[in-house]
Motif scaffolding. Structure first.
Motif, mmCIF file in Angstrom:
data_model
loop_
_atom_site.group_PDB
_atom_site.id
_atom_site.type_symbol
_atom_site.label_atom_id
_atom_site.label_comp_id
_atom_site.label_asym_id
_atom_site.label_seq_id
_atom_site.Cartn_x
_atom_site.Cartn_y
_atom_site.Cartn_z
ATOM 1 N N GLU A 62 -1.132 -1.480 35.571
ATOM 2 C CA GLU A 62 -2.485 -1.068 35.732
ATOM 3 C C GLU A 62 -3.272 -2.227 36.513
ATOM 4 O O GLU A 62 -3.021 -3.202 36.622
ATOM 5 C CB GLU A 62 -3.040 -1.062 34.443
ATOM 6 N N CYS A 63 -4.536 -1.697 37.161
ATOM 7 C CA CYS A 63 -5.555 -2.566 37.808
ATOM 8 C C CYS A 63 -5.948 -3.625 36.944
ATOM 9 O O CYS A 63 -6.573 -3.437 35.954
ATOM 10 C CB CYS A 63 -6.316 -1.801 38.565
ATOM 11 N N ALA A 64 -5.782 -4.857 37.423
ATOM 12 C CA ALA A 64 -6.150 -6.024 36.733
ATOM 13 C C ALA A 64 -7.718 -5.791 36.545
ATOM 14 O O ALA A 64 -8.492 -6.370 35.619
ATOM 15 C CB ALA A 64 -5.727 -7.324 37.417
ATOM 16 N N ARG A 65 -8.600 -5.290 37.496
ATOM 17 C CA ARG A 65 -9.927 -5.096 37.502
ATOM 18 C C ARG A 65 -10.471 -3.612 36.725
ATOM 19 O O ARG A 65 -11.492 -3.861 35.999
ATOM 20 C CB ARG A 65 -10.543 -5.051 38.821
ATOM 21 N N CYS A 66 -10.017 -2.712 37.016
ATOM 22 C CA CYS A 66 -10.435 -1.340 36.479
ATOM 23 C C CYS A 66 -9.396 -0.635 35.655
ATOM 24 O O CYS A 66 -9.966 0.485 35.033
ATOM 25 C CB CYS A 66 -10.935 -0.530 37.626
ATOM 26 N N CYS A 130 -5.789 -1.654 42.433
ATOM 27 C CA CYS A 130 -5.461 -0.232 42.674
ATOM 28 C C CYS A 130 -5.698 -0.308 44.229
ATOM 29 O O CYS A 130 -5.472 0.370 45.012
ATOM 30 C CB CYS A 130 -6.484 0.687 41.821
ATOM 31 N N ARG A 131 -6.687 -1.330 44.627
ATOM 32 C CA ARG A 131 -6.993 -1.612 45.995
ATOM 33 C C ARG A 131 -7.466 -2.912 46.003
ATOM 34 O O ARG A 131 -8.098 -3.265 45.292
ATOM 35 C CB ARG A 131 -8.009 -0.600 46.527
ATOM 36 N N ASP A 132 -7.411 -3.697 47.140
ATOM 37 C CA ASP A 132 -7.942 -4.886 47.315
ATOM 38 C C ASP A 132 -9.361 -5.260 47.063
ATOM 39 O O ASP A 132 -9.520 -6.242 46.461
ATOM 40 C CB ASP A 132 -7.537 -5.352 48.779
ATOM 41 N N ASP A 133 -10.074 -4.160 47.263
ATOM 42 C CA ASP A 133 -11.474 -4.346 47.020
ATOM 43 C C ASP A 133 -12.202 -3.798 45.766
ATOM 44 O O ASP A 133 -13.229 -3.298 45.650
ATOM 45 C CB ASP A 133 -12.333 -4.115 48.112
ATOM 46 N N CYS A 134 -11.155 -3.590 44.779
ATOM 47 C CA CYS A 134 -11.626 -2.775 43.667
ATOM 48 C C CYS A 134 -12.868 -3.580 43.001
ATOM 49 O O CYS A 134 -12.816 -4.700 42.699
ATOM 50 C CB CYS A 134 -10.458 -2.781 42.705
ATOM 51 N N PRO A 135 -13.795 -2.643 42.877
ATOM 52 C CA PRO A 135 -14.984 -3.405 42.218
ATOM 53 C C PRO A 135 -15.121 -3.371 40.687
ATOM 54 O O PRO A 135 -16.057 -3.973 40.214
ATOM 55 C CB PRO A 135 -16.127 -2.502 42.766
ATOM 56 N N GLY A 136 -14.063 -3.088 40.169
ATOM 57 C CA GLY A 136 -13.867 -3.260 38.683
ATOM 58 C C GLY A 136 -14.774 -2.321 37.696
ATOM 59 O O GLY A 136 -15.150 -1.139 38.301
ATOM 60 N N LEU A 137 -15.155 -2.561 36.764
ATOM 61 C CA LEU A 137 -15.792 -1.902 35.766
ATOM 62 C C LEU A 137 -17.205 -2.333 35.477
ATOM 63 O O LEU A 137 -17.435 -3.609 35.664
ATOM 64 C CB LEU A 137 -15.171 -1.747 34.365
ATOM 65 N N GLY A 142 -18.530 0.358 30.898
ATOM 66 C CA GLY A 142 -17.128 0.448 30.950
ATOM 67 C C GLY A 142 -16.812 1.426 32.147
ATOM 68 O O GLY A 142 -15.356 1.628 32.271
ATOM 69 N N LYS A 143 -17.520 2.060 32.699
ATOM 70 C CA LYS A 143 -17.213 3.080 33.865
ATOM 71 C C LYS A 143 -16.574 2.409 34.919
ATOM 72 O O LYS A 143 -17.367 1.387 35.495
ATOM 73 C CB LYS A 143 -18.472 4.055 34.291
ATOM 74 N N PRO A 144 -15.688 2.914 35.774
ATOM 75 C CA PRO A 144 -15.145 2.189 36.983
ATOM 76 C C PRO A 144 -16.378 2.198 37.877
ATOM 77 O O PRO A 144 -16.757 3.160 38.218
ATOM 78 C CB PRO A 144 -14.033 2.960 37.505
ATOM 79 N N ARG A 145 -16.735 1.049 38.516
ATOM 80 C CA ARG A 145 -17.800 1.096 39.581
ATOM 81 C C ARG A 145 -17.452 2.047 40.719
ATOM 82 O O ARG A 145 -18.312 2.573 41.553
ATOM 83 C CB ARG A 145 -18.075 -0.428 39.791
ATOM 84 N N ALA A 146 -16.155 2.219 41.041
ATOM 85 C CA ALA A 146 -15.417 2.986 42.260
ATOM 86 C C ALA A 146 -16.110 4.428 42.079
ATOM 87 O O ALA A 146 -16.067 5.067 43.247
ATOM 88 C CB ALA A 146 -14.316 2.827 42.297
ATOM 89 N N GLU A 147 -16.369 4.785 40.671
ATOM 90 C CA GLU A 147 -16.639 6.212 40.494
ATOM 91 C C GLU A 147 -18.053 6.472 40.805
ATOM 92 O O GLU A 147 -18.680 7.702 40.592
ATOM 93 C CB GLU A 147 -16.149 6.620 39.207
ATOM 94 N N GLY A 148 -18.897 5.345 41.092
ATOM 95 C CA GLY A 148 -20.269 5.733 41.258
ATOM 96 C C GLY A 148 -21.166 5.090 40.521
ATOM 97 O O GLY A 148 -20.650 4.656 39.600
#
Ligand SMILES: [Zn+2]
Ligand SMILES: [Zn+2]
Length: 174
Positions: A62-66, A130-137, A142-148
């Motif tokens: 699992e992604c260490a950030r999100c 999950c990707r190098d620039d994963c913005p985390g949660l 607790g929502k993943p920031r990548a989801e908006g």
């Protein structure tokens, strides 16, 4: 797996093909859906034997950030010189000896699983993303920031100010 090197040692074969599966060592937070595949060969080079293998294993972590699942494959090479116990005693006496360069054959049999497991642990990525620039949660909901945008108002809090604030509060209470 225990590899029988006796045909090599007797000079009956110039090389021995290796192809087997290894159960990876348990790792926290990592699932190995399949065992590791170990392929390569052991070659007799008149006077010494060398082992050149590749190890390949799929994993899910699992992604260490999100905390999103991360699927990947770990592949690494494992090359060693094969020595018998007498040979090992000789080489381990030399100044530039590095135990990671050798595997020891005992009574014609070679078991490298423990060393392969150790190499696998060392080669495994230190941190999965999950990707190098994963913005985390979002620290609030607790929502993943990548989801908006989640709409939470989050202030960056400097931990040093938090400590100061606590100290000041203490003073006021005296
Ligand atoms: Zn992520
Ligand atoms: Zn939020």
């Amino acid at each position: 797996m225990i590899l029988d090197l006796r045909p090599l040692l007797r000079g009956e074969l110039p090389a021995l093909e290796v192809d087997y599966t290894l159960t990876p060592p348990p790792m926290e937070g990592i699932i190995f859906p399949e065992p590791a595949r170990v392929t390569g060969k052991i070659t007799d080079n008149t006077g010494y034997m060398s082992l050149t293998l590749s190890c390949d294993v799929p994993y899910i972590g699992e992604c260490a950030r999100c905390l999103a699942p991360v699927e990947g494959r770990l592949a690494f090479d494992f090359s060693r010189t094969v020595v018998d116990e007498k040979g090992y005693a000789m080489v381990s006496d030399t100044d530039d000896f590095d135990e990671d360069e050798y595997v020891v054959v005992k009574d014609g049999m070679l078991d490298i699983d423990a060393q392969l497991e150790e190499a696998l642990l060392l080669e495994f990525p230190f941190r999965l993303l999950c990707r190098d620039d994963c913005p985390g949660l979002c620290p609030k909901c607790g929502k993943p920031r990548a989801e908006g945008e989640c709409g939470c108002v989050t202030k960056e809090i400097d931990p040093r100010f938090e400590i100061l604030k606590k100290l000041l509060e203490k003073d006021e209470n005296v």
